[in-house]
Write a protein that holds these residues in place. Structure first.
Motif, PDB file in Angstrom:
ATOM      1  N   ASP A   1      -4.309   4.840  -8.724  1.00 40.74           N
ATOM      2  CA  ASP A   1      -5.706   4.537  -9.072  1.00 40.74           C
ATOM      3  C   ASP A   1      -6.539   5.818  -9.112  1.00 40.74           C
ATOM      4  N   ASN A   2      -5.965   6.850  -9.752  1.00 42.27           N
ATOM      5  CA  ASN A   2      -6.618   8.152  -9.979  1.00 42.27           C
ATOM      6  C   ASN A   2      -6.853   8.943  -8.692  1.00 42.27           C
ATOM      7  N   LYS A   3      -6.219   8.575  -7.607  1.00 42.00           N
ATOM      8  CA  LYS A   3      -6.320   9.345  -6.370  1.00 42.00           C
ATOM      9  C   LYS A   3      -4.978  10.002  -6.089  1.00 42.00           C
ATOM     10  N   PRO A   4      -4.955  11.318  -5.920  1.00 42.86           N
ATOM     11  CA  PRO A   4      -3.673  12.017  -5.716  1.00 42.86           C
ATOM     12  C   PRO A   4      -3.086  11.720  -4.343  1.00 42.86           C
ATOM     13  N   LEU A   5      -1.764  11.626  -4.308  1.00 41.60           N
ATOM     14  CA  LEU A   5      -1.032  11.427  -3.071  1.00 41.60           C
ATOM     15  C   LEU A   5      -0.103  12.617  -2.847  1.00 41.60           C
ATOM     16  N   VAL A   6       0.206  12.871  -1.597  1.00 40.17           N
ATOM     17  CA  VAL A   6       1.116  13.960  -1.249  1.00 40.17           C
ATOM     18  C   VAL A   6       2.299  13.371  -0.496  1.00 40.17           C
TER      19      VAL A   6
ATOM     20  N   SER B   1       0.856  -1.193   0.000  1.00 41.32           N
ATOM     21  CA  SER B   1       0.000   0.000   0.000  1.00 41.32           C
ATOM     22  C   SER B   1       0.890   1.240   0.000  1.00 41.32           C
ATOM     23  N   ILE B   2       0.347   2.343  -0.546  1.00 41.28           N
ATOM     24  CA  ILE B   2       1.041   3.635  -0.542  1.00 41.28           C
ATOM     25  C   ILE B   2       0.116   4.651   0.095  1.00 41.28           C
ATOM     26  N   ASN B   3       0.561   5.243   1.181  1.00 38.91           N
ATOM     27  CA  ASN B   3      -0.238   6.233   1.903  1.00 38.91           C
ATOM     28  C   ASN B   3      -1.646   5.723   2.193  1.00 38.91           C
ATOM     29  N   GLY B   4      -1.736   4.445   2.581  1.00 39.05           N
ATOM     30  CA  GLY B   4      -3.026   3.859   2.919  1.00 39.05           C
ATOM     31  C   GLY B   4      -3.836   3.404   1.733  1.00 39.05           C
ATOM     32  N   GLN B   5      -3.319   3.541   0.514  1.00 38.45           N
ATOM     33  CA  GLN B   5      -4.010   3.116  -0.698  1.00 38.45           C
ATOM     34  C   GLN B   5      -3.504   1.738  -1.098  1.00 38.45           C
ATOM     35  N   ARG B   6      -4.359   0.714  -0.972  1.00 40.66           N
ATOM     36  CA  ARG B   6      -3.971  -0.662  -1.272  1.00 40.66           C
ATOM     37  C   ARG B   6      -3.777  -0.851  -2.777  1.00 40.66           C
ATOM     38  N   LEU B   7      -2.689  -1.521  -3.131  1.00 45.95           N
ATOM     39  CA  LEU B   7      -2.383  -1.781  -4.534  1.00 45.95           C
ATOM     40  C   LEU B   7      -2.797  -3.198  -4.905  1.00 45.95           C
ATOM     41  N   THR B   8      -3.260  -3.348  -6.120  1.00 46.63           N
ATOM     42  CA  THR B   8      -3.617  -4.655  -6.659  1.00 46.63           C
ATOM     43  C   THR B   8      -2.852  -4.871  -7.959  1.00 46.63           C
ATOM     44  N   ALA B   9      -3.121  -6.004  -8.583  1.00 41.53           N
ATOM     45  CA  ALA B   9      -2.454  -6.296  -9.853  1.00 41.53           C
ATOM     46  C   ALA B   9      -2.886  -5.337 -10.956  1.00 41.53           C
TER      47      ALA B   9
ATOM     48  N   SER C   1      -3.604  -1.993 -10.310  1.00 39.25           N
ATOM     49  CA  SER C   1      -3.388  -0.610  -9.888  1.00 39.25           C
ATOM     50  C   SER C   1      -2.443   0.108 -10.851  1.00 39.25           C
ATOM     51  N   ALA C   2      -2.679   1.383 -11.002  1.00 37.26           N
ATOM     52  CA  ALA C   2      -1.854   2.222 -11.884  1.00 37.26           C
ATOM     53  C   ALA C   2      -1.263   3.365 -11.078  1.00 37.26           C
ATOM     54  N   ILE C   3       0.029   3.606 -11.261  1.00 37.57           N
ATOM     55  CA  ILE C   3       0.720   4.739 -10.643  1.00 37.57           C
ATOM     56  C   ILE C   3       1.102   5.679 -11.777  1.00 37.57           C
ATOM     57  N   ARG C   4       0.475   6.836 -11.782  1.00 34.87           N
ATOM     58  CA  ARG C   4       0.694   7.789 -12.872  1.00 34.87           C
ATOM     59  C   ARG C   4       0.902   9.183 -12.306  1.00 34.87           C
ATOM     60  N   ALA C   5       1.174  10.122 -13.204  1.00 35.33           N
ATOM     61  CA  ALA C   5       1.414  11.510 -12.800  1.00 35.33           C
ATOM     62  C   ALA C   5       0.392  12.416 -13.454  1.00 35.33           C
ATOM     63  N   ALA C   6      -0.002  13.458 -12.727  1.00 38.33           N
ATOM     64  CA  ALA C   6      -0.846  14.532 -13.257  1.00 38.33           C
ATOM     65  C   ALA C   6      -0.198  15.843 -12.831  1.00 38.33           C
ATOM     66  N   GLY C   7       0.610  16.403 -13.728  1.00 43.48           N
ATOM     67  CA  GLY C   7       1.407  17.568 -13.357  1.00 43.48           C
ATOM     68  C   GLY C   7       2.520  17.146 -12.414  1.00 43.48           C
TER      69      GLY C   7
END
Length: 303
Positions: free
Chosen positions: A227-232, A205-213, A215-221
């Motif tokens: 999974d389309n939820k921004p992390l800080v 998991s990253i910052n409480g966001q559980r990853l699955t097979a 899951s996508a880690i991408r950038a927006a700016g």
């Protein structure tokens, strides 16, 4: 008579009638030419030169006064129009703000409804896996991210460099996938997560966001999305597995060396530690793309 020339007839010219005032020529001249010829000539020269008889300074002052009066008139008219239009503009602005607030509230309600539906679907999936009767249902739930897990593992914290600003884009680093700022990028987190999977992690998991097979880690700016939820930052990565062994294998892997290079060369801050008990939540929603019925009860397989 033949030898004598004939003279042409003499035509008499009618005489012009005499004016009644012919005897008063002096008075007539005074009346017809009231202005002396010299004065008349001077007046004609002034008229041709554009001189209306006013001094130049007076004409300039009159022109300036006329310009000021015109400017004041324009400003007055503009102020009056703005004063008349101000209530209309304020009303339109207020209506637009109210509309934005209403639409934002409706969007928030829809988002809450989506979260509730996802939580309900996830709970039903976990319940179905629990009562499926399959011996490997618990393992399937853990590996798919449908079930919450806890146990020993590794805690890895990745943060931007200390002097990294919140905005601005840097030039590319020398190697592909880098940026010459101290900001953590989505590609960096992709390599970290893949390295943990390859090192033996059972759940991440990253910052409480559980990853699955899926899951996508991408950038927006400048933001990183999971999974389309921004992390800080800082990015806290939790990986369940054999803690000490998982930590050693990851640090010796290519992805662990990559993270170490970021730390040494660009000031990216990292900290890794083995933990005795980590708790990871279930994924918000698990999408089932392919499935087949169990063969334990039917006694025959299906394709």
């Amino acid at each position: 008579m033949c030898g004598m020339p004939q003279q042409p007839p003499i035509r008499s010219t009618p005489t012009r009638p005499r004016r009644p005032d012919a005897s008063m020529s002096l008075l007539t001249n005074v009346m017809d030419h009231s202005l002396d010829d010299g004065y008349a000539e001077a007046a004609e020269r002034k008229k041709a030169a554009g001189d209306d008889g006013l001094p130049k300074t007076l004409r300039a002052k009159l022109g300036l006064a006329a310009g000021l009066v015109l400017a004041a008139l324009v400003v007055t008219v503009g102020a009056a129009q703005a004063r008349v239009a101000a209530p209309v503009v304020a009303k339109e602005r207020e209506e637009l703000v109210d509309r934005i607030d209403r639409e934002s509230e409706a969007a928030d309600k829809l988002e809450d409804s989506v979260d509730e539906l996802r939580a309900d679907v996830s709970a039903r999936q976990r319940e179905a896996l629990k009562h499926s009767g399959s011996a490997g249902s618990d393992l399937v739930g853990i590996l798919s991210g449908a079930a919450a897990v806890h146990g020993p593992g590794v805690k890895l914290v990745v943060n931007d460099a200390k002097d990294t600003g919140a905005g601005g884009d840097g030039d590319p680093r020398e190697n592909p996938g880098f940026s010459d700022t101290g900001r953590v990028r989505d590609r960096d987190m992709q390599r970290v997560v893949n390295g943990l999977w390859e090192s033996g992690a059972e759940a991440v998991s990253i910052n409480g966001q559980r990853l699955t097979a899926l899951s996508a880690i991408r950038a927006a700016g400048d933001a990183i999305l999971v999974d389309n939820k921004p992390l800080v930052p800082p990015y806290t990565v939790l990986a369940v597995g054999d803690g000490q062994r998982l930590s050693t294998r990851f640090q010796n892997s290519a992805d662990g060396l990559y993270l170490n290079a970021l730390q040494e060369s660009y000031g990216v801050r990292t900290a890794i530690s083995a933990e005795d008990d980590l708790r990871l939540p279930a994924a918000p929603s698990v999408i089932v793309r392919t499935a087949q019925p169990s063969t334990e009860k039917s006694g025959k397989g299906t394709s």
